[in-house]
Design a protein around this motif. Structure first.
Motif, PDB file in Angstrom:
ATOM      1  N   GLU A  92       0.812  -1.209   0.000  1.00 18.58           N
ATOM      2  CA  GLU A  92       0.000   0.000   0.000  1.00 18.58           C
ATOM      3  C   GLU A  92       0.852   1.268   0.000  1.00 18.58           C
ATOM      4  O   GLU A  92       0.380   2.336  -0.397  1.00 18.58           O
ATOM      5  N   SER A  93       2.096   1.165   0.424  1.00 24.07           N
ATOM      6  CA  SER A  93       2.977   2.335   0.457  1.00 24.07           C
ATOM      7  C   SER A  93       3.463   2.735  -0.930  1.00 24.07           C
ATOM      8  O   SER A  93       4.008   3.832  -1.104  1.00 24.07           O
ATOM      9  N   ALA A  94       3.274   1.883  -1.934  1.00 24.83           N
ATOM     10  CA  ALA A  94       3.717   2.196  -3.293  1.00 24.83           C
ATOM     11  C   ALA A  94       2.777   3.205  -3.935  1.00 24.83           C
ATOM     12  O   ALA A  94       1.681   3.478  -3.438  1.00 24.83           O
ATOM     13  N   THR A  95       3.208   3.765  -5.040  1.00 25.12           N
ATOM     14  CA  THR A  95       2.387   4.710  -5.816  1.00 25.12           C
ATOM     15  C   THR A  95       1.580   3.936  -6.845  1.00 25.12           C
ATOM     16  O   THR A  95       2.129   3.109  -7.578  1.00 25.12           O
ATOM     17  N   LEU A  96       0.286   4.210  -6.896  1.00 23.77           N
ATOM     18  CA  LEU A  96      -0.591   3.556  -7.861  1.00 23.77           C
ATOM     19  C   LEU A  96      -0.834   4.499  -9.036  1.00 23.77           C
ATOM     20  O   LEU A  96      -1.472   5.546  -8.892  1.00 23.77           O
ATOM     21  N   LEU A  97      -0.314   4.135 -10.213  1.00 26.14           N
ATOM     22  CA  LEU A  97      -0.571   4.878 -11.437  1.00 26.14           C
ATOM     23  C   LEU A  97      -1.660   4.165 -12.235  1.00 26.14           C
ATOM     24  O   LEU A  97      -1.730   2.937 -12.238  1.00 26.14           O
ATOM     25  N   VAL A 155      11.582   4.620  -7.032  1.00 26.23           N
ATOM     26  CA  VAL A 155      10.438   4.659  -6.132  1.00 26.23           C
ATOM     27  C   VAL A 155       9.481   3.532  -6.522  1.00 26.23           C
ATOM     28  O   VAL A 155       9.309   3.256  -7.713  1.00 26.23           O
ATOM     29  N   PRO A 156       8.897   2.836  -5.550  1.00 24.91           N
ATOM     30  CA  PRO A 156       8.005   1.712  -5.886  1.00 24.91           C
ATOM     31  C   PRO A 156       6.711   2.201  -6.544  1.00 24.91           C
ATOM     32  O   PRO A 156       6.021   3.071  -6.019  1.00 24.91           O
ATOM     33  N   ILE A 175       5.873  13.044  -9.241  1.00 28.37           N
ATOM     34  CA  ILE A 175       4.524  12.782  -8.719  1.00 28.37           C
ATOM     35  C   ILE A 175       4.565  11.680  -7.667  1.00 28.37           C
ATOM     36  O   ILE A 175       3.898  11.755  -6.626  1.00 28.37           O
ATOM     37  N   ALA A 176       5.340  10.612  -7.934  1.00 27.08           N
ATOM     38  CA  ALA A 176       5.399   9.481  -7.002  1.00 27.08           C
ATOM     39  C   ALA A 176       5.994   9.885  -5.664  1.00 27.08           C
ATOM     40  O   ALA A 176       5.611   9.340  -4.617  1.00 27.08           O
ATOM     41  N   ILE A 177       6.904  10.845  -5.674  1.00 26.16           N
ATOM     42  CA  ILE A 177       7.545  11.282  -4.437  1.00 26.16           C
ATOM     43  C   ILE A 177       6.653  12.256  -3.671  1.00 26.16           C
ATOM     44  O   ILE A 177       6.486  12.150  -2.449  1.00 26.16           O
ATOM     45  N   THR A 178       6.025  13.194  -4.392  1.00 22.07           N
ATOM     46  CA  THR A 178       5.264  14.240  -3.706  1.00 22.07           C
ATOM     47  C   THR A 178       3.808  13.860  -3.442  1.00 22.07           C
ATOM     48  O   THR A 178       3.177  14.401  -2.531  1.00 22.07           O
TER      49      THR A 178
END
Length: 383
Positions: free
Chosen positions: A210-215, A241-242, A347-350
Protein backbone atom coordinates in the motif's frame (compact mmCIF):
# COMPACT_ATOMS: atom_id res chain seq x y z
CA UNK A 1 -32.80 24.26 -33.46
CA UNK A 2 -32.68 20.98 -35.27
CA UNK A 3 -29.01 19.94 -35.33
CA UNK A 4 -27.85 17.08 -37.55
CA UNK A 5 -24.45 15.57 -36.76
CA UNK A 6 -22.93 13.66 -39.70
CA UNK A 7 -20.79 11.37 -37.58
CA UNK A 8 -18.60 9.15 -39.74
CA UNK A 9 -16.79 7.50 -36.83
CA UNK A 10 -19.66 6.62 -34.53
CA UNK A 11 -19.48 3.00 -33.44
CA UNK A 12 -21.85 1.16 -31.07
CA UNK A 13 -18.76 -0.70 -29.80
CA UNK A 14 -17.38 2.26 -27.86
CA UNK A 15 -14.75 4.94 -28.18
CA UNK A 16 -14.51 8.64 -27.38
CA UNK A 17 -16.77 9.72 -30.24
CA UNK A 18 -19.53 7.38 -29.03
CA UNK A 19 -19.25 8.80 -25.50
CA UNK A 20 -19.54 12.32 -26.90
CA UNK A 21 -22.52 11.40 -29.09
CA UNK A 22 -24.38 9.76 -26.21
CA UNK A 23 -23.97 12.87 -24.08
CA UNK A 24 -25.08 15.10 -26.96
CA UNK A 25 -28.23 12.99 -27.40
CA UNK A 26 -29.04 13.42 -23.70
CA UNK A 27 -28.08 17.06 -23.31
CA UNK A 28 -29.35 18.59 -26.56
CA UNK A 29 -33.08 18.02 -25.89
CA UNK A 30 -32.66 19.34 -22.33
CA UNK A 31 -31.40 22.57 -23.85
CA UNK A 32 -34.35 22.75 -26.23
CA UNK A 33 -32.74 21.33 -29.38
CA UNK A 34 -33.53 18.33 -31.57
CA UNK A 35 -30.46 16.16 -32.13
CA UNK A 36 -30.14 13.77 -35.08
CA UNK A 37 -26.99 11.68 -35.50
CA UNK A 38 -26.42 10.43 -39.06
CA UNK A 39 -23.93 7.58 -39.01
CA UNK A 40 -22.82 4.82 -41.41
CA UNK A 41 -23.79 1.27 -40.48
CA UNK A 42 -24.52 -2.21 -41.79
CA UNK A 43 -28.18 -1.41 -42.55
CA UNK A 44 -30.49 1.56 -42.95
CA UNK A 45 -32.13 2.06 -39.57
CA UNK A 46 -33.51 4.67 -37.20
CA UNK A 47 -33.02 4.35 -33.44
CA UNK A 48 -35.13 6.63 -31.27
CA UNK A 49 -33.42 7.88 -28.11
CA UNK A 50 -36.36 9.67 -26.61
CA UNK A 51 -38.06 12.96 -27.46
CA UNK A 52 -35.83 15.06 -29.70
CA UNK A 53 -33.01 12.53 -30.05
CA UNK A 54 -32.35 9.77 -32.57
CA UNK A 55 -29.68 8.05 -34.64
CA UNK A 56 -30.18 7.52 -38.38
CA UNK A 57 -27.95 4.79 -39.81
CA UNK A 58 -27.12 4.82 -43.52
CA UNK A 59 -26.17 1.47 -45.07
CA UNK A 60 -22.42 1.66 -45.75
CA UNK A 61 -19.36 -0.60 -46.11
CA UNK A 62 -17.09 -1.48 -43.22
CA UNK A 63 -13.89 0.52 -42.83
CA UNK A 64 -11.14 -1.88 -44.00
CA UNK A 65 -8.52 -0.80 -41.45
CA UNK A 66 -10.83 -1.13 -38.43
CA UNK A 67 -13.93 -3.30 -38.75
CA UNK A 68 -15.62 -1.61 -35.79
CA UNK A 69 -16.31 1.36 -38.07
CA UNK A 70 -17.99 2.12 -41.41
CA UNK A 71 -17.60 4.91 -43.97
CA UNK A 72 -19.99 6.88 -46.18
CA UNK A 73 -19.42 5.78 -49.78
CA UNK A 74 -22.47 7.19 -51.59
CA UNK A 75 -22.70 11.00 -51.43
CA UNK A 76 -26.17 10.98 -52.99
CA UNK A 77 -27.64 8.83 -50.21
CA UNK A 78 -26.10 10.99 -47.47
CA UNK A 79 -27.31 14.17 -49.17
CA UNK A 80 -30.80 12.68 -49.51
CA UNK A 81 -30.88 12.08 -45.74
CA UNK A 82 -29.85 15.69 -45.10
CA UNK A 83 -32.51 16.92 -47.53
CA UNK A 84 -35.16 14.87 -45.75
CA UNK A 85 -34.10 16.04 -42.29
CA UNK A 86 -34.01 19.75 -43.31
CA UNK A 87 -31.79 20.76 -40.37
CA UNK A 88 -31.25 24.25 -38.99
CA UNK A 89 -27.56 23.42 -38.51
CA UNK A 90 -25.29 20.61 -39.74
CA UNK A 91 -22.12 19.26 -38.16
CA UNK A 92 -19.42 17.15 -39.74
CA UNK A 93 -17.48 15.46 -36.96
CA UNK A 94 -14.60 13.96 -38.93
CA UNK A 95 -12.03 15.94 -40.97
CA UNK A 96 -11.78 13.24 -43.62
CA UNK A 97 -14.06 12.58 -46.60
CA UNK A 98 -17.32 13.12 -44.73
CA UNK A 99 -16.29 16.75 -44.16
CA UNK A 100 -16.14 17.22 -47.93
CA UNK A 101 -19.51 15.50 -48.33
CA UNK A 102 -21.13 17.86 -45.84
CA UNK A 103 -19.40 20.88 -47.38
CA UNK A 104 -20.71 19.88 -50.83
CA UNK A 105 -24.33 19.41 -49.69
CA UNK A 106 -26.54 21.97 -51.48
CA UNK A 107 -28.83 22.61 -48.54
CA UNK A 108 -29.16 26.09 -47.02
CA UNK A 109 -28.25 25.29 -43.40
CA UNK A 110 -25.04 26.67 -41.89
CA UNK A 111 -22.53 24.07 -40.85
CA UNK A 112 -19.50 23.32 -38.70
CA UNK A 113 -16.56 20.93 -38.79
CA UNK A 114 -15.88 19.54 -35.32
CA UNK A 115 -12.29 18.32 -34.99
CA UNK A 116 -12.71 15.08 -33.06
CA UNK A 117 -9.35 14.02 -34.52
CA UNK A 118 -5.92 15.55 -35.01
CA UNK A 119 -4.65 13.43 -37.92
CA UNK A 120 -1.36 15.28 -38.39
CA UNK A 121 -0.30 14.70 -34.77
CA UNK A 122 -1.74 11.19 -34.61
CA UNK A 123 -0.12 10.01 -37.82
CA UNK A 124 2.19 12.30 -39.81
CA UNK A 125 4.11 13.86 -36.93
CA UNK A 126 4.29 10.53 -35.11
CA UNK A 127 5.55 8.63 -38.15
CA UNK A 128 8.11 11.16 -39.36
CA UNK A 129 8.77 13.47 -36.40
CA UNK A 130 12.04 11.78 -35.50
CA UNK A 131 13.35 12.28 -39.05
CA UNK A 132 12.03 15.62 -40.30
CA UNK A 133 11.06 18.96 -38.74
CA UNK A 134 7.35 19.72 -38.65
CA UNK A 135 7.67 22.33 -41.39
CA UNK A 136 8.96 19.63 -43.74
CA UNK A 137 6.23 17.19 -42.69
CA UNK A 138 3.55 19.84 -43.26
CA UNK A 139 4.96 20.46 -46.72
CA UNK A 140 4.91 16.73 -47.51
CA UNK A 141 1.29 16.56 -46.33
CA UNK A 142 0.29 19.75 -48.13
CA UNK A 143 -2.62 17.92 -49.80
CA UNK A 144 -4.23 17.30 -46.40
CA UNK A 145 -3.61 20.91 -45.33
CA UNK A 146 -5.22 22.12 -48.54
CA UNK A 147 -8.14 19.75 -47.90
CA UNK A 148 -8.62 21.38 -44.48
CA UNK A 149 -8.20 24.91 -45.82
CA UNK A 150 -10.63 24.33 -48.69
CA UNK A 151 -13.29 22.78 -46.48
CA UNK A 152 -12.88 25.42 -43.76
CA UNK A 153 -13.93 28.12 -46.23
CA UNK A 154 -17.23 26.25 -46.71
CA UNK A 155 -17.91 25.86 -42.99
CA UNK A 156 -19.08 28.58 -40.63
CA UNK A 157 -16.98 27.13 -37.81
CA UNK A 158 -14.08 24.74 -37.39
CA UNK A 159 -14.49 23.71 -33.75
CA UNK A 160 -11.49 22.55 -31.68
CA UNK A 161 -11.58 21.39 -28.07
CA UNK A 162 -8.09 22.67 -27.19
CA UNK A 163 -6.14 25.83 -27.87
CA UNK A 164 -3.03 24.06 -29.16
CA UNK A 165 -4.94 22.53 -32.09
CA UNK A 166 -6.78 25.79 -32.81
CA UNK A 167 -3.48 27.66 -32.94
CA UNK A 168 -1.87 25.16 -35.31
CA UNK A 169 -4.88 25.18 -37.63
CA UNK A 170 -5.03 28.98 -37.73
CA UNK A 171 -1.30 29.17 -38.42
CA UNK A 172 -1.85 26.66 -41.24
CA UNK A 173 -4.46 28.88 -42.88
CA UNK A 174 -7.59 27.02 -41.72
CA UNK A 175 -10.41 29.57 -41.61
CA UNK A 176 -13.20 30.11 -39.05
CA UNK A 177 -11.39 28.22 -36.28
CA UNK A 178 -12.81 28.52 -32.75
CA UNK A 179 -12.02 26.82 -29.44
CA UNK A 180 -14.85 25.33 -27.37
CA UNK A 181 -13.45 22.98 -24.69
CA UNK A 182 -15.37 19.83 -23.88
CA UNK A 183 -16.17 18.69 -20.36
CA UNK A 184 -16.92 15.66 -18.22
CA UNK A 185 -20.20 13.86 -17.78
CA UNK A 186 -21.82 15.32 -14.65
CA UNK A 187 -22.65 13.25 -11.61
CA UNK A 188 -19.90 10.63 -11.87
CA UNK A 189 -16.44 11.93 -10.97
CA UNK A 190 -15.46 13.22 -7.54
CA UNK A 191 -12.67 12.84 -4.94
CA UNK A 192 -15.40 11.48 -2.66
CA UNK A 193 -15.19 8.20 -4.59
CA UNK A 194 -11.64 7.54 -3.41
CA UNK A 195 -11.57 4.05 -1.87
CA UNK A 196 -8.45 3.06 0.11
CA UNK A 197 -9.47 -0.62 0.10
CA UNK A 198 -9.85 -0.61 -3.69
CA UNK A 199 -6.50 1.14 -4.02
CA UNK A 200 -4.89 -1.54 -1.87
CA UNK A 201 -6.41 -4.32 -4.00
CA UNK A 202 -5.14 -2.74 -7.20
CA UNK A 203 -1.65 -2.41 -5.75
CA UNK A 204 -1.84 -6.00 -4.54
CA UNK A 205 -2.68 -7.06 -8.12
CA UNK A 206 0.57 -5.31 -9.09
CA UNK A 207 2.39 -7.17 -6.28
CA UNK A 208 3.03 -3.88 -4.53
CA UNK A 209 2.41 -2.77 -0.92
CA UNK A 210 0.00 0.00 0.00
CA UNK A 211 2.98 2.34 0.46
CA UNK A 212 3.72 2.20 -3.29
CA UNK A 213 2.39 4.71 -5.82
CA UNK A 214 -0.59 3.56 -7.86
CA UNK A 215 -0.57 4.88 -11.44
CA UNK A 216 -3.51 4.44 -13.78
CA UNK A 217 -3.38 4.49 -17.60
CA UNK A 218 -6.63 4.44 -19.58
CA UNK A 219 -7.28 4.36 -23.31
CA UNK A 220 -7.40 2.44 -26.57
CA UNK A 221 -4.43 0.19 -27.25
CA UNK A 222 -3.49 2.05 -30.42
CA UNK A 223 -0.08 3.25 -31.72
CA UNK A 224 -0.84 6.96 -31.28
CA UNK A 225 -1.43 6.45 -27.55
CA UNK A 226 2.29 5.62 -27.12
CA UNK A 227 1.77 3.03 -24.38
CA UNK A 228 5.19 1.40 -24.96
CA UNK A 229 6.79 4.76 -24.15
CA UNK A 230 4.65 5.04 -21.00
CA UNK A 231 5.71 1.54 -19.92
CA UNK A 232 9.37 2.41 -20.54
CA UNK A 233 9.03 5.58 -18.47
CA UNK A 234 7.30 3.77 -15.60
CA UNK A 235 10.01 1.08 -15.58
CA UNK A 236 12.70 3.76 -15.40
CA UNK A 237 10.94 5.70 -12.62
CA UNK A 238 10.40 2.46 -10.66
CA UNK A 239 14.15 2.16 -10.11
CA UNK A 240 13.90 5.03 -7.65
CA UNK A 241 10.44 4.66 -6.13
CA UNK A 242 8.00 1.71 -5.89
CA UNK A 243 5.24 2.04 -8.49
CA UNK A 244 2.36 -0.14 -9.60
CA UNK A 245 0.76 0.60 -12.97
CA UNK A 246 -2.77 -0.53 -13.86
CA UNK A 247 -3.68 -0.13 -17.52
CA UNK A 248 -7.31 -0.27 -18.68
CA UNK A 249 -7.75 -0.71 -22.40
CA UNK A 250 -8.25 -2.91 -25.42
CA UNK A 251 -7.29 -2.71 -29.07
CA UNK A 252 -5.18 -3.99 -31.89
CA UNK A 253 -1.87 -3.19 -30.14
CA UNK A 254 -2.52 -5.53 -27.21
CA UNK A 255 0.16 -8.05 -28.18
CA UNK A 256 2.72 -5.30 -28.70
CA UNK A 257 1.96 -3.81 -25.30
CA UNK A 258 2.13 -7.19 -23.57
CA UNK A 259 5.56 -7.69 -25.14
CA UNK A 260 6.68 -4.38 -23.66
CA UNK A 261 5.28 -5.32 -20.25
CA UNK A 262 7.35 -8.50 -20.63
CA UNK A 263 5.83 -10.23 -17.62
CA UNK A 264 6.59 -7.37 -15.22
CA UNK A 265 4.37 -8.22 -12.21
CA UNK A 266 4.11 -4.56 -11.26
CA UNK A 267 2.24 -3.63 -14.46
CA UNK A 268 -1.22 -5.07 -15.11
CA UNK A 269 -3.16 -4.73 -18.35
CA UNK A 270 -6.89 -5.13 -17.68
CA UNK A 271 -10.03 -4.83 -19.79
CA UNK A 272 -11.78 -1.43 -19.85
CA UNK A 273 -14.22 -0.81 -17.02
CA UNK A 274 -17.49 0.11 -18.75
CA UNK A 275 -19.51 0.66 -15.57
CA UNK A 276 -19.16 4.40 -15.04
CA UNK A 277 -19.67 4.28 -11.28
CA UNK A 278 -17.02 1.59 -10.85
CA UNK A 279 -14.63 3.42 -13.18
CA UNK A 280 -15.10 6.64 -11.20
CA UNK A 281 -14.07 4.78 -8.02
CA UNK A 282 -11.00 3.30 -9.70
CA UNK A 283 -9.94 6.68 -11.06
CA UNK A 284 -10.43 8.52 -7.77
CA UNK A 285 -8.46 5.79 -5.96
CA UNK A 286 -5.33 6.19 -8.11
CA UNK A 287 -2.42 8.37 -7.03
CA UNK A 288 -2.01 9.73 -10.57
CA UNK A 289 -3.11 9.24 -14.16
CA UNK A 290 -0.35 8.83 -16.75
CA UNK A 291 -0.98 9.44 -20.46
CA UNK A 292 1.25 9.22 -23.51
CA UNK A 293 -0.63 10.69 -26.47
CA UNK A 294 0.29 14.15 -27.74
CA UNK A 295 -2.46 13.99 -30.40
CA UNK A 296 -5.53 14.19 -28.14
CA UNK A 297 -8.16 16.70 -29.19
CA UNK A 298 -9.39 16.99 -25.58
CA UNK A 299 -8.34 13.92 -23.52
CA UNK A 300 -11.53 13.05 -21.70
CA UNK A 301 -9.89 10.73 -19.18
CA UNK A 302 -7.50 13.49 -18.06
CA UNK A 303 -10.49 15.80 -17.54
CA UNK A 304 -12.19 13.04 -15.54
CA UNK A 305 -9.04 12.65 -13.44
CA UNK A 306 -9.03 16.37 -12.74
CA UNK A 307 -12.68 16.18 -11.66
CA UNK A 308 -11.66 13.32 -9.33
CA UNK A 309 -8.86 15.30 -7.66
CA UNK A 310 -6.21 13.04 -9.24
CA UNK A 311 -3.00 14.58 -10.66
CA UNK A 312 -2.17 13.91 -14.30
CA UNK A 313 1.17 13.18 -15.98
CA UNK A 314 0.76 14.22 -19.61
CA UNK A 315 2.76 15.36 -22.66
CA UNK A 316 3.33 19.07 -23.26
CA UNK A 317 1.35 19.05 -26.52
CA UNK A 318 -2.22 18.36 -27.56
CA UNK A 319 -5.42 18.41 -25.58
CA UNK A 320 -4.07 16.55 -22.54
CA UNK A 321 -1.82 19.52 -21.72
CA UNK A 322 -4.76 21.69 -20.66
CA UNK A 323 -5.61 19.38 -17.76
CA UNK A 324 -2.22 19.74 -16.04
CA UNK A 325 -2.53 23.51 -15.64
CA UNK A 326 -2.73 25.34 -12.31
CA UNK A 327 -0.86 22.68 -10.35
CA UNK A 328 -3.09 19.80 -11.43
CA UNK A 329 -0.18 17.60 -12.56
CA UNK A 330 3.12 17.43 -14.39
CA UNK A 331 3.95 17.73 -18.07
CA UNK A 332 6.86 16.14 -19.88
CA UNK A 333 8.42 16.58 -23.28
CA UNK A 334 6.11 14.79 -25.71
CA UNK A 335 7.42 11.44 -27.00
CA UNK A 336 10.37 11.51 -24.56
CA UNK A 337 10.43 8.57 -22.10
CA UNK A 338 13.29 10.10 -20.08
CA UNK A 339 11.32 13.29 -19.48
CA UNK A 340 8.19 11.24 -18.75
CA UNK A 341 10.08 9.14 -16.19
CA UNK A 342 11.20 12.30 -14.39
CA UNK A 343 7.64 13.61 -14.23
CA UNK A 344 6.46 10.25 -12.87
CA UNK A 345 9.20 10.30 -10.18
CA UNK A 346 8.17 13.79 -9.07
CA UNK A 347 4.52 12.78 -8.72
CA UNK A 348 5.40 9.48 -7.00
CA UNK A 349 7.55 11.28 -4.44
CA UNK A 350 5.26 14.24 -3.71
CA UNK A 351 1.84 12.53 -4.13
CA UNK A 352 -0.07 15.79 -4.72
CA UNK A 353 -3.85 15.91 -4.43
CA UNK A 354 -5.00 18.84 -6.57
CA UNK A 355 -8.36 20.41 -5.97
CA UNK A 356 -11.11 18.87 -8.08
CA UNK A 357 -12.19 21.09 -10.91
CA UNK A 358 -13.81 20.33 -14.22
CA UNK A 359 -16.00 21.89 -16.82
CA UNK A 360 -19.17 19.89 -17.41
CA UNK A 361 -20.23 18.52 -20.76
CA UNK A 362 -23.47 20.46 -20.41
CA UNK A 363 -21.43 23.69 -20.30
CA UNK A 364 -19.65 22.57 -23.47
CA UNK A 365 -22.92 21.98 -25.31
CA UNK A 366 -24.39 25.25 -24.04
CA UNK A 367 -21.44 27.15 -25.55
CA UNK A 368 -21.45 25.07 -28.75
CA UNK A 369 -25.16 25.44 -29.42
CA UNK A 370 -25.05 29.15 -28.55
CA UNK A 371 -22.43 29.63 -31.27
CA UNK A 372 -24.62 27.71 -33.70
CA UNK A 373 -27.73 29.69 -32.78
CA UNK A 374 -25.89 32.98 -33.32
CA UNK A 375 -24.84 31.81 -36.79
CA UNK A 376 -28.39 30.75 -37.67
CA UNK A 377 -29.74 34.13 -36.53
CA UNK A 378 -27.11 35.99 -38.56
CA UNK A 379 -27.88 33.94 -41.68
CA UNK A 380 -31.63 34.52 -41.32
CA UNK A 381 -31.12 38.23 -40.75
CA UNK A 382 -28.92 38.44 -43.85
CA UNK A 383 -31.53 36.54 -45.89
Amino acid sequence: MKIVDVCAFYSPHGGGVRTYVEQKLKTGPKLGHEIVIVAPGDEDAVIERGPGARIVFVRSPRFPLDRKYWYFNEPERLHAVLDAEAPDFVEATSPWRSASLVAEWKGPAPRSLVMHADPLSAYAYRWFGSIFPRQTIDWQFSMFWEHLRRNSRMFDHVVCANGDLSRRLREGGVANTITIPMGVEPGYFSPAHRDPALRARLLEACEMPESATLLLAVGRLAPEKRWPMVIEAVNAASRNVPIGLVMLGEGREQRTILRHIAGNPHIRLLAPERNRQVFARILASADALVHGCEAETFCMVAAEARASGVPVIVPDAGGALDHAQDGAGRTYTACDPVSAAQAIREIAITRPRPSARARSMEEHFQDLFAAYAATVRTQRWAA
